[in-house]
Design a protein around this motif. Sequence first.
Motif, PDB file in Angstrom:
ATOM      1  N   ARG A 108       0.822  -1.206   0.000  1.00  0.00           N
ATOM      2  CA  ARG A 108       0.000   0.000   0.000  1.00  0.00           C
ATOM      3  C   ARG A 108       0.857   1.259   0.000  1.00  0.00           C
ATOM      4  O   ARG A 108       0.359   2.365   0.262  1.00  0.00           O
ATOM      5  N   GLY A 109       2.148   1.083  -0.268  1.00  0.00           N
ATOM      6  CA  GLY A 109       3.049   2.229  -0.343  1.00  0.00           C
ATOM      7  C   GLY A 109       3.645   2.654   0.975  1.00  0.00           C
ATOM      8  O   GLY A 109       4.327   3.688   1.048  1.00  0.00           O
ATOM      9  N   GLY A 110       3.433   1.873   2.049  1.00  0.00           N
ATOM     10  CA  GLY A 110       3.963   2.238   3.356  1.00  0.00           C
ATOM     11  C   GLY A 110       5.238   1.489   3.694  1.00  0.00           C
ATOM     12  O   GLY A 110       5.799   0.767   2.876  1.00  0.00           O
ATOM     13  N   ARG A 111       5.670   1.639   4.934  1.00  0.00           N
ATOM     14  CA  ARG A 111       6.860   0.931   5.414  1.00  0.00           C
ATOM     15  C   ARG A 111       6.818   0.874   6.937  1.00  0.00           C
ATOM     16  O   ARG A 111       6.104   1.645   7.583  1.00  0.00           O
ATOM     17  N   LEU A 112       7.582  -0.028   7.513  1.00  0.00           N
ATOM     18  CA  LEU A 112       7.573  -0.202   8.963  1.00  0.00           C
ATOM     19  C   LEU A 112       8.209   0.977   9.698  1.00  0.00           C
ATOM     20  O   LEU A 112       7.703   1.441  10.712  1.00  0.00           O
ATOM     21  N   TYR A 113       9.340   1.458   9.181  1.00  0.00           N
ATOM     22  CA  TYR A 113      10.081   2.517   9.861  1.00  0.00           C
ATOM     23  C   TYR A 113      10.500   3.582   8.859  1.00  0.00           C
ATOM     24  O   TYR A 113      10.843   3.277   7.712  1.00  0.00           O
ATOM     25  N   THR A 114      10.497   4.822   9.319  1.00  0.00           N
ATOM     26  CA  THR A 114      11.026   5.906   8.494  1.00  0.00           C
ATOM     27  C   THR A 114      12.435   6.291   8.928  1.00  0.00           C
ATOM     28  O   THR A 114      13.157   6.945   8.190  1.00  0.00           O
ATOM     29  N   SER A 115      12.809   5.898  10.141  1.00  0.00           N
ATOM     30  CA  SER A 115      14.152   6.180  10.642  1.00  0.00           C
ATOM     31  C   SER A 115      14.431   5.236  11.800  1.00  0.00           C
ATOM     32  O   SER A 115      13.625   4.358  12.124  1.00  0.00           O
ATOM     33  N   GLN A 116      15.555   5.427  12.446  1.00  0.00           N
ATOM     34  CA  GLN A 116      15.907   4.604  13.594  1.00  0.00           C
ATOM     35  C   GLN A 116      15.048   4.917  14.816  1.00  0.00           C
ATOM     36  O   GLN A 116      15.060   4.167  15.793  1.00  0.00           O
ATOM     37  N   THR A 117      14.275   5.990  14.759  1.00  0.00           N
ATOM     38  CA  THR A 117      13.484   6.389  15.932  1.00  0.00           C
ATOM     39  C   THR A 117      12.010   6.609  15.618  1.00  0.00           C
ATOM     40  O   THR A 117      11.252   7.018  16.505  1.00  0.00           O
ATOM     41  N   GLU A 118      11.573   6.324  14.382  1.00  0.00           N
ATOM     42  CA  GLU A 118      10.182   6.601  14.019  1.00  0.00           C
ATOM     43  C   GLU A 118       9.550   5.458  13.241  1.00  0.00           C
ATOM     44  O   GLU A 118      10.172   4.897  12.324  1.00  0.00           O
ATOM     45  N   LEU A 119       8.307   5.131  13.604  1.00  0.00           N
ATOM     46  CA  LEU A 119       7.525   4.176  12.839  1.00  0.00           C
ATOM     47  C   LEU A 119       7.104   4.794  11.512  1.00  0.00           C
ATOM     48  O   LEU A 119       6.970   6.013  11.400  1.00  0.00           O
ATOM     49  N   GLY A 120       6.847   3.914  10.528  1.00  0.00           N
ATOM     50  CA  GLY A 120       6.406   4.392   9.219  1.00  0.00           C
ATOM     51  C   GLY A 120       4.927   4.163   8.986  1.00  0.00           C
ATOM     52  O   GLY A 120       4.444   4.350   7.867  1.00  0.00           O
ATOM     53  N   PHE A 121       4.196   3.756  10.027  1.00  0.00           N
ATOM     54  CA  PHE A 121       2.766   3.488   9.868  1.00  0.00           C
ATOM     55  C   PHE A 121       1.998   4.110  11.021  1.00  0.00           C
ATOM     56  O   PHE A 121       2.574   4.485  12.058  1.00  0.00           O
ATOM     57  N   THR A 122       0.683   4.220  10.849  1.00  0.00           N
ATOM     58  CA  THR A 122      -0.167   4.856  11.832  1.00  0.00           C
ATOM     59  C   THR A 122      -1.045   3.840  12.559  1.00  0.00           C
ATOM     60  O   THR A 122      -1.118   2.666  12.173  1.00  0.00           O
ATOM     61  N   GLU A 123      -1.733   4.316  13.567  1.00  0.00           N
ATOM     62  CA  GLU A 123      -2.695   3.482  14.273  1.00  0.00           C
ATOM     63  C   GLU A 123      -3.783   3.002  13.316  1.00  0.00           C
ATOM     64  O   GLU A 123      -4.216   1.851  13.384  1.00  0.00           O
ATOM     65  N   ASP A 124      -4.194   3.865  12.411  1.00  0.00           N
ATOM     66  CA  ASP A 124      -5.219   3.484  11.430  1.00  0.00           C
ATOM     67  C   ASP A 124      -4.743   2.340  10.538  1.00  0.00           C
ATOM     68  O   ASP A 124      -5.514   1.431  10.213  1.00  0.00           O
ATOM     69  N   ASP A 125      -3.464   2.403  10.112  1.00  0.00           N
ATOM     70  CA  ASP A 125      -2.917   1.344   9.256  1.00  0.00           C
ATOM     71  C   ASP A 125      -2.995  -0.010   9.953  1.00  0.00           C
ATOM     72  O   ASP A 125      -3.472  -1.002   9.385  1.00  0.00           O
TER      73      ASP A 125
END
Length: 464
Positions: free
Chosen positions: A248-265
């Motif tokens: 769906r165009g997302g990812r697990l992490y955007t950096s070493q300290t941030e998730l790449g998805f939301t609660e909605d996902d």
Amino acid sequence: MPEPPVREAPLPDPPVPDPPVPGPSHGRLRRPGRRAVLTVAAAGAGAALASTLSACSAAGGSSRGVTLTFSWWGNDDRAARTEKAVRLFEQENPGITVRTSNGDFGAYMQKLATQAAGGGIPDVAQLDYRQISQYAGGGALLRLDEILSGGAIRTAEMDRGFLRTGTYEERQFALPMGRGITGYAYDAALYRKAGIRTPRPSWTWQEWADANRRITALGLKAPDGRPFTGANDNGPNEDIFETWLRSRGGRLYTSQTELGFTEDDLAEFWTFCDDLRRAGTVAGSKDTVQAHSIETSPMGRGLAAADFTWDAPFPGYVGLLGGDIRFAPVPTTGGRAGSYFKATMLLGIGSGTAHPEEAARLVDFLLNDVRAGDILGFTRSTPPNRVIADRVASTLTGPEKEIYQYARTMEEYGLAAPPTAPPRGDVPIQTAFTRIYQRVLYDLATPRQAARELLAEADRELRP
């Protein structure tokens, strides 16, 4: 997760020496002091590791009296093949002795963590994908960028995007030993009986859900008399969620300290899984929580027609259930595949090594020497060196050949580049992912409540 056993062909006869894989010759590196090496590895930046390349003899160099330590995990077949490849390396490099050790996954991970905390991992160590950030960030791994640029370890026959799986903060700390990909083991005879066409690389999650409904509608019974279902419950598995998210165009992490998805996902994914379970088209709660291996999975116990799996353990399903078991692509979202080629395991060099030149030579030999490739075969899934992979693949038969052809098909279909190694907090997050979804399985939380819990726990683990 502990790696399931890998089925392999019998150990080959001693290979006849072949011409080396094209590429730069082995080089010799100027060895930095222990303090300098640790400083470079821990900082991950700053002064580059100085290296000087020089010609080697036909025997691979003139090191004298050097002893390297090399450790890995794996089954007996992998151990025997790796030992044989190491002995060939020693023959080619007079004066270098390699002291080896291996164990099962759990014991190996614990021992390596203890060694890292106590002052240093082995000169060369096999690593899991989820260990790279932990050990690179903690200064336990030698940075390899200068070694690679000097040609002491060759990567010309490896996909550049795939090499990213061994990076931390844009620096190379490990190199993949095998290339794996996800899929579904499924019973082709039952799919035909239910009128389900052979899954294509472009099939969707909704088509997969419909296949589960049609299998369940056959009214088959499991060995214990319970209704037979379409597949495993995907909810507890972070790997499946990542594949779904990437489709769906997302990812697990955007950096070493941030998730790449939301609660909605996550709530949407867990709701999708929960609805299928409540409808009885995927395995029930009790069978899902008992799934720790091929044999204990819903499919392995005769309770379901399909099970999510990585390519390396797939032959185990064929051995357990017979030749009707095939390997299907993971579903897509509107044709967009979320699968990617992942390093089944990687090789790293300990930052405290007293022999970086010789350690690099061993790594290069294991990854790029065609004779070593003949010996190691597919014990770590598809070799990352294209020349060696094609060479060894020509000897494959049965499910091992199907795996190789499947990977080629998916490569041609088109997959996004793999992510870099996950952050250090991923291991506890992965554990929490399974534990928290089990609350949904037992009606202790709704998918939305569980998603909120997971994000709160992930935030604590990723906090700098």
